[in-house]
Motif scaffolding. Structure first.
Motif, PDB file in Angstrom:
ATOM      1  N   PHE A 147     -40.466  10.485 -82.081  1.00 46.64           N
ATOM      2  CA  PHE A 147     -39.315   9.680 -81.564  1.00 46.64           C
ATOM      3  C   PHE A 147     -38.503  10.119 -80.562  1.00 46.64           C
ATOM      4  O   PHE A 147     -38.227   9.403 -79.522  1.00 46.64           O
ATOM      5  N   TYR A 148     -38.217  11.358 -80.715  1.00 49.51           N
ATOM      6  CA  TYR A 148     -37.495  12.099 -79.741  1.00 49.51           C
ATOM      7  C   TYR A 148     -38.261  12.645 -78.598  1.00 49.51           C
ATOM      8  O   TYR A 148     -38.253  13.976 -78.473  1.00 49.51           O
ATOM      9  N   SER A 149     -39.340  12.144 -78.186  1.00 53.61           N
ATOM     10  CA  SER A 149     -40.557  12.309 -77.063  1.00 53.61           C
ATOM     11  C   SER A 149     -40.704  11.309 -76.331  1.00 53.61           C
ATOM     12  O   SER A 149     -40.267  10.266 -76.366  1.00 53.61           O
ATOM     13  N   LYS A 150     -41.247  11.617 -75.108  1.00 50.21           N
ATOM     14  CA  LYS A 150     -41.673  10.560 -74.094  1.00 50.21           C
ATOM     15  C   LYS A 150     -42.701   9.671 -74.641  1.00 50.21           C
ATOM     16  O   LYS A 150     -43.018   8.753 -73.916  1.00 50.21           O
ATOM     17  N   ALA A 151     -43.100   9.807 -75.762  1.00 50.25           N
ATOM     18  CA  ALA A 151     -44.189   8.972 -76.331  1.00 50.25           C
ATOM     19  C   ALA A 151     -43.664   7.963 -77.376  1.00 50.25           C
ATOM     20  O   ALA A 151     -44.272   7.306 -78.071  1.00 50.25           O
ATOM     21  N   LYS A 152     -42.166   7.878 -77.411  1.00 51.16           N
ATOM     22  CA  LYS A 152     -41.603   7.061 -78.353  1.00 51.16           C
ATOM     23  C   LYS A 152     -41.933   5.819 -78.409  1.00 51.16           C
ATOM     24  O   LYS A 152     -41.994   5.118 -79.593  1.00 51.16           O
ATOM     25  N   THR A 153     -42.471   5.135 -77.332  1.00 52.12           N
ATOM     26  CA  THR A 153     -42.814   3.637 -77.307  1.00 52.12           C
ATOM     27  C   THR A 153     -44.295   3.624 -77.928  1.00 52.12           C
ATOM     28  O   THR A 153     -44.940   2.386 -77.767  1.00 52.12           O
ATOM     29  N   GLN A 154     -45.053   4.680 -77.985  1.00 52.69           N
ATOM     30  CA  GLN A 154     -46.404   4.382 -78.447  1.00 52.69           C
ATOM     31  C   GLN A 154     -46.647   3.975 -79.721  1.00 52.69           C
ATOM     32  O   GLN A 154     -45.832   4.507 -80.692  1.00 52.69           O
ATOM     33  N   ARG A 155     -47.742   3.393 -80.162  1.00 54.00           N
ATOM     34  CA  ARG A 155     -48.040   3.392 -81.608  1.00 54.00           C
ATOM     35  C   ARG A 155     -48.510   4.495 -82.389  1.00 54.00           C
ATOM     36  O   ARG A 155     -48.174   4.316 -83.708  1.00 54.00           O
ATOM     37  N   SER A 156     -49.082   5.193 -81.555  1.00 57.60           N
ATOM     38  CA  SER A 156     -49.607   6.488 -82.658  1.00 57.60           C
ATOM     39  C   SER A 156     -49.522   7.689 -81.444  1.00 57.60           C
ATOM     40  O   SER A 156     -49.981   7.705 -80.434  1.00 57.60           O
ATOM     41  N   VAL A 157     -48.916   8.657 -82.213  1.00 60.20           N
ATOM     42  CA  VAL A 157     -48.465   9.926 -81.342  1.00 60.20           C
ATOM     43  C   VAL A 157     -49.223  11.050 -82.055  1.00 60.20           C
ATOM     44  O   VAL A 157     -48.781  11.289 -83.366  1.00 60.20           O
TER      45      VAL A 157
END
Length: 200
Positions: A147-157
């Motif tokens: 969540f505290y990354s640039k991938a927070k909008t992705q469904r799977s990280v």
């Protein structure tokens, strides 16, 4: 990217079979994906379903402190154990969390291949210190790390998971850039805010 098969034990031991270093970047920097070389453990390993049975009647630990520059989120596992998840706010805070505040055997994590915060999972009670956090606690911590990354909008990280002992830094590296040595593993999670995690 190479995908590891599953979690492996990451308990206390004096040495790791680590040689190759990988660059880990926060915000301005990135982490490269690679599989974990499993580490043998005498007791339940990292990602275990819960703490080993035994002495759990130790004195209650004092309220955990929050290091400067860190977010602090309390997470309770399905087994009833409580853990503190520390999350760096800035690149400089990440350096301090990973290299100064984090203890060698504490679980460390960072979103893979994207800028993001470093996170450390800390035992709250004294009897927990010799045990790794349960699998569900690791998953919740990883979800907040994503969540505290640039991938927070992705469904799977993908989130890389290791211990603070495997994190180092070269003198010439900019703030937030560290070296991550093997062994380490990764988990796939859906980004979740601390508020969402606290409700689960």
């Amino acid at each position: 990217l190479l995908r590891p098969s599953a979690f492996a034990g990451l308990c206390r031991q004096s040495r790791w079979n680590a040689a190759r270093s990988l660059h880990v970047k926060h915000r301005e920097t990135y982490v490269s994906a690679a599989p974990l070389v499993p580490r043998a453990a005498k007791s339940k390993g990292f990602g275990a379903s819960g703490p080993a049975t035994g002495k759990t009647n130790a004195k209650a630990a004092p309220k955990p402190t929050t290091p400067k520059g860190c977010r602090s989120v309390m997470v309770t596992g399905r087994d009833g154990s409580t853990w503190q998840v520390l999350i760096g706010k800035t690149a400089e805070d990440n350096d301090r969390l990973s290299l100064q505040y984090g203890k060698p055997d504490e679980v460390w994590m960072h979103a893979a291949s994207v800028p993001g915060s470093h996170a450390v999972v800390r035992a709250v009670e004294e009897w927990q210190e010799s045990l790794p956090p349960p699998r569900d606690v690791v998953q919740k911590a990883a979800a907040m790390c994503a969540f505290y990354s640039k991938a927070k909008t992705q469904r799977s990280v993908e989130v890389h998971v290791s211990t603070c002992a495997q994190v180092s830094k070269s003198k010439s590296s900019p703030a937030g850039q560290v070296l991550l040595k093997r062994p380490w593993t990764s988990v796939k999670v859906t980004p979740q805010s601390p508020e969402t995690v606290s409700k689960t």
